[in-house]
Write a protein that holds these residues in place. Structure first.
Motif, PDB file in Angstrom:
ATOM      1  N   ILE A 150       0.847  -1.201   0.000  1.00 26.92           N
ATOM      2  CA  ILE A 150       0.000   0.000   0.000  1.00 26.92           C
ATOM      3  C   ILE A 150       0.879   1.246   0.000  1.00 26.92           C
ATOM      4  N   LYS A 151       0.573   2.181  -0.889  1.00 28.13           N
ATOM      5  CA  LYS A 151       1.378   3.387  -1.056  1.00 28.13           C
ATOM      6  C   LYS A 151       0.750   4.612  -0.407  1.00 28.13           C
ATOM      7  N   SER A 152      -0.583   4.649  -0.363  1.00 30.56           N
ATOM      8  CA  SER A 152      -1.261   5.835   0.156  1.00 30.56           C
ATOM      9  C   SER A 152      -2.538   5.430   0.893  1.00 30.56           C
ATOM     10  N   ILE A 153      -2.799   6.090   2.033  1.00 30.18           N
ATOM     11  CA  ILE A 153      -4.026   5.875   2.809  1.00 30.18           C
ATOM     12  C   ILE A 153      -4.547   7.237   3.229  1.00 30.18           C
ATOM     13  N   LYS A 154      -5.808   7.507   2.917  1.00 30.53           N
ATOM     14  CA  LYS A 154      -6.403   8.785   3.314  1.00 30.53           C
ATOM     15  C   LYS A 154      -7.813   8.559   3.834  1.00 30.53           C
ATOM     16  N   THR A 155      -8.158   9.295   4.885  1.00 29.88           N
ATOM     17  CA  THR A 155      -9.524   9.283   5.395  1.00 29.88           C
ATOM     18  C   THR A 155     -10.102  10.687   5.273  1.00 29.88           C
ATOM     19  N   TYR A 156     -11.381  10.764   4.890  1.00 28.06           N
ATOM     20  CA  TYR A 156     -12.078  12.039   4.701  1.00 28.06           C
ATOM     21  C   TYR A 156     -13.398  11.996   5.476  1.00 28.06           C
ATOM     22  N   TYR A 157     -13.656  13.031   6.272  1.00 31.14           N
ATOM     23  CA  TYR A 157     -14.867  13.092   7.089  1.00 31.14           C
ATOM     24  C   TYR A 157     -15.770  14.229   6.629  1.00 31.14           C
ATOM     25  N   HIS A 158     -17.046  13.905   6.479  1.00 30.26           N
ATOM     26  CA  HIS A 158     -18.042  14.927   6.170  1.00 30.26           C
ATOM     27  C   HIS A 158     -19.146  14.844   7.215  1.00 30.26           C
ATOM     28  N   PHE A 159     -19.380  15.932   7.933  1.00 31.12           N
ATOM     29  CA  PHE A 159     -20.363  15.961   9.014  1.00 31.12           C
ATOM     30  C   PHE A 159     -21.586  16.771   8.610  1.00 31.12           C
ATOM     31  N   GLU A 160     -22.763  16.284   8.973  1.00 34.64           N
ATOM     32  CA  GLU A 160     -24.016  16.989   8.725  1.00 34.64           C
ATOM     33  C   GLU A 160     -24.746  17.194  10.043  1.00 34.64           C
ATOM     34  N   LYS A 161     -25.296  18.394  10.224  1.00 35.94           N
ATOM     35  CA  LYS A 161     -26.037  18.743  11.439  1.00 35.94           C
ATOM     36  C   LYS A 161     -25.222  18.396  12.674  1.00 35.94           C
ATOM     37  N   SER A 162     -23.954  18.702  12.609  1.00 40.21           N
ATOM     38  CA  SER A 162     -23.054  18.278  13.673  1.00 40.21           C
ATOM     39  C   SER A 162     -22.918  19.365  14.730  1.00 40.21           C
ATOM     40  N   ARG A 163     -23.230  19.008  15.966  1.00 39.78           N
ATOM     41  CA  ARG A 163     -22.980  19.872  17.109  1.00 39.78           C
ATOM     42  C   ARG A 163     -22.055  19.111  18.043  1.00 39.78           C
ATOM     43  N   PRO A 164     -20.805  19.545  18.178  1.00 36.78           N
ATOM     44  CA  PRO A 164     -19.847  18.768  18.962  1.00 36.78           C
ATOM     45  C   PRO A 164     -20.111  18.855  20.455  1.00 36.78           C
ATOM     46  N   SER A 165     -19.615  17.878  21.182  1.00 40.43           N
ATOM     47  CA  SER A 165     -19.656  17.912  22.636  1.00 40.43           C
ATOM     48  C   SER A 165     -18.694  18.990  23.134  1.00 40.43           C
ATOM     49  N   PRO A 166     -18.821  19.410  24.397  1.00 43.56           N
ATOM     50  CA  PRO A 166     -17.883  20.409  24.926  1.00 43.56           C
ATOM     51  C   PRO A 166     -16.427  19.975  24.810  1.00 43.56           C
ATOM     52  N   GLY A 167     -16.152  18.695  25.098  1.00 40.10           N
ATOM     53  CA  GLY A 167     -14.779  18.210  25.014  1.00 40.10           C
ATOM     54  C   GLY A 167     -14.251  18.201  23.591  1.00 40.10           C
ATOM     55  N   THR A 168     -15.090  17.774  22.643  1.00 37.90           N
ATOM     56  CA  THR A 168     -14.684  17.786  21.232  1.00 37.90           C
ATOM     57  C   THR A 168     -14.403  19.208  20.770  1.00 37.90           C
ATOM     58  N   LYS A 169     -15.237  20.136  21.205  1.00 40.57           N
ATOM     59  CA  LYS A 169     -15.061  21.536  20.811  1.00 40.57           C
ATOM     60  C   LYS A 169     -13.723  22.082  21.308  1.00 40.57           C
ATOM     61  N   ILE A 170     -13.366  21.749  22.551  1.00 35.99           N
ATOM     62  CA  ILE A 170     -12.079  22.199  23.086  1.00 35.99           C
ATOM     63  C   ILE A 170     -10.928  21.594  22.287  1.00 35.99           C
ATOM     64  N   THR A 171     -11.006  20.296  21.999  1.00 36.47           N
ATOM     65  CA  THR A 171      -9.940  19.633  21.228  1.00 36.47           C
ATOM     66  C   THR A 171      -9.772  20.286  19.863  1.00 36.47           C
ATOM     67  N   MET A 172     -10.894  20.595  19.190  1.00 36.97           N
ATOM     68  CA  MET A 172     -10.822  21.190  17.856  1.00 36.97           C
ATOM     69  C   MET A 172     -10.228  22.594  17.902  1.00 36.97           C
ATOM     70  N   LYS A 173     -10.596  23.365  18.904  1.00 40.87           N
ATOM     71  CA  LYS A 173     -10.059  24.723  19.015  1.00 40.87           C
ATOM     72  C   LYS A 173      -8.568  24.701  19.326  1.00 40.87           C
ATOM     73  N   LEU A 174      -8.145  23.788  20.189  1.00 37.79           N
ATOM     74  CA  LEU A 174      -6.725  23.700  20.510  1.00 37.79           C
ATOM     75  C   LEU A 174      -5.907  23.183  19.335  1.00 37.79           C
ATOM     76  N   SER A 175      -6.534  22.375  18.474  1.00 38.39           N
ATOM     77  CA  SER A 175      -5.792  21.826  17.335  1.00 38.39           C
ATOM     78  C   SER A 175      -5.280  22.929  16.413  1.00 38.39           C
ATOM     79  N   ALA A 176      -5.988  24.064  16.395  1.00 38.75           N
ATOM     80  CA  ALA A 176      -5.544  25.178  15.550  1.00 38.75           C
ATOM     81  C   ALA A 176      -4.257  25.809  16.067  1.00 38.75           C
ATOM     82  N   LEU A 177      -3.915  25.547  17.337  1.00 38.92           N
ATOM     83  CA  LEU A 177      -2.695  26.110  17.921  1.00 38.92           C
ATOM     84  C   LEU A 177      -1.524  25.139  17.865  1.00 38.92           C
ATOM     85  N   ARG A 178      -1.792  23.889  17.534  1.00 38.06           N
ATOM     86  CA  ARG A 178      -0.750  22.871  17.571  1.00 38.06           C
ATOM     87  C   ARG A 178      -0.075  22.698  16.205  1.00 38.06           C
ATOM     88  N   LYS A 179       1.194  22.348  16.236  1.00 39.52           N
ATOM     89  CA  LYS A 179       1.842  21.805  15.048  1.00 39.52           C
ATOM     90  C   LYS A 179       1.430  20.347  14.943  1.00 39.52           C
TER      91      LYS A 179
END
Length: 356
Positions: A150-179
């Motif tokens: 196998i040479k390449s593996i990719k996953t793609y996520y598409h969310f509909e009507k998605s409202r994240p949990s408080p913990g997920t929201k924190i993780t996503m916001k912090l991800s913008a600050l991380r390398k």
């Protein structure tokens, strides 16, 4: 088997409490806040005891770990809160550890730092037992059967009507600050959520922007293969993609930002809202001679699926069916991926061809 659920009063933790009670599994509820932990006792008769614990404090861990066999950790963000806990469990003998982390670098470092130690201690640690990377791991294990080099593996996520949990929201916001890194040219390389975006198109859809987003399955796939390219992406409309990520990660700002986010922590989706949420996961793998395989997995009520992921793994562990030890990926405990996906309520489809 003595089981403890850490972060039991959090959004996903409470759903896991419900799942454990439905399976008639007795467990201890643990967390930092004595008041919130005590309130759980009135809601969940399956809770046999409570423990007050701050898992980020090393001095509290030896006595705590000695009391239990299986740890279910919902206390994120895991990069900031769980490093000491994982280290202590890995250095203990004959323990089991599960968490619901969605943080790639946390999972990657755990494997690099603690795999051999945990293996020697006959201890099993499995990260990312949640609706994204656990599902992706099962899907890849199913899709890659009979495919070599196998040479390449990719996953793609598409969310509909998605409202994240408080913990997920924190993780996503912090991800913008991380390398963060993904696999390019067979090695870990820094990826930008801005400059490394792709445009993808399925046969029945408008073109979407694939925005790099670091999820643990990248590490899972890298542990198994020598693939040259491995990545995980969020699918967004072109306009929305312009506001995702940052050109200048600032990890030094994370502690202050985390405290602010904790203070503003809101509520998660209601049970009715969860039923309306849908996640579509596309997995694409490429091999030699331009051979490609694609799979589409459709999930509803993702947080309930996360609880079910934990439930299935708890069943496997209690039945003595997770034989390998070390820091491992969740799908390694299962051989019949289609049956497991069906139990989780995930619809399995072949995808349309992805446009060039």
């Amino acid at each position: 088997m003595k089981i403890v659920l850490v972060g039991a009063y959090g959004y996903t933790g409470r759903i896991i409490c419900e799942m454990l009670q439905e399976q008639q599994i007795r467990f201890t509820a643990a967390g930092k806040d004595e008041g919130q932990i005590s309130q759980l006792l009135a809601c969940f008769p399956a809770i046999e005891a409570t423990k007050i614990i701050d898992i980020s404090q090393p001095e509290m861990l030896p006595d705590f770990i000695a009391q239990f066999d299986l740890f279910i950790n919902c206390a994120g963000p895991f990069t900031e809160e769980s490093q000491e806990f994982v280290k202590a469990v890995a250095n203990s003998e004959k323990k089991y550890y599960l968490d619901i982390s969605g943080e790639l670098n946390y999972v990657r470092r755990s494997r690099e730092n603690y795999h051999e130690t945990a293996k020697a201690n006959q201890t099993l640690l499995i990260h990312a037992c949640a609706f994204e990377s656990f599902i992706a791991d099962l899907g890849y294990q199913l899709l890659s059967k009979g495919m070599n080099h196998i040479k390449s593996i990719k996953t793609y996520y598409h969310f509909e009507k998605s409202r994240p949990s408080p913990g997920t929201k924190i993780t996503m916001k912090l991800s913008a600050l991380r390398k963060f890194d993904m696999i390019k040219n067979s090695a870990w390389q820094v990826i930008s959520s801005v400059s490394d975006q792709e445009t993808v198109k399925w046969r029945d859809s408008e073109p979407l922007q694939a925005v790099p987003y670091p999820l643990p399955e990248v590490a899972f796939f890298h542990w198994q293969t020598q693939a040259e390219q491995i990545g995980s992406y969020m699918l967004l409309e072109k306009e929305a993609s312009l506001f995702v990520g940052t050109k200048t990660p600032n990890e030094a700002a994370i502690p202050e930002q985390l405290e602010l986010l904790k203070q503003r922590k809101g509520s998660g989706p209601s049970a009715e809202e969860r039923k309306q949420q849908q996640s579509t996961l596309y997995i694409e793998i490429s091999g030699e001679d331009s051979q490609k395989k694609r799979l589409r997995l459709i999930c509803e009520d993702m947080y309930q699926i996360t609880a079910s992921c934990i439930g299935l793994l708890v069943d496997q562990i209690r039945a003595g069916k997770c034989h390998e030890k070390g820091v491992l990926r969740p799908a390694v405990c299962f051989s019949d991926e289609r049956t497991v996906l069906q139990k989780l309520g995930v619809e399995v489809q072949q995808t349309e061809e992805i446009g060039e």
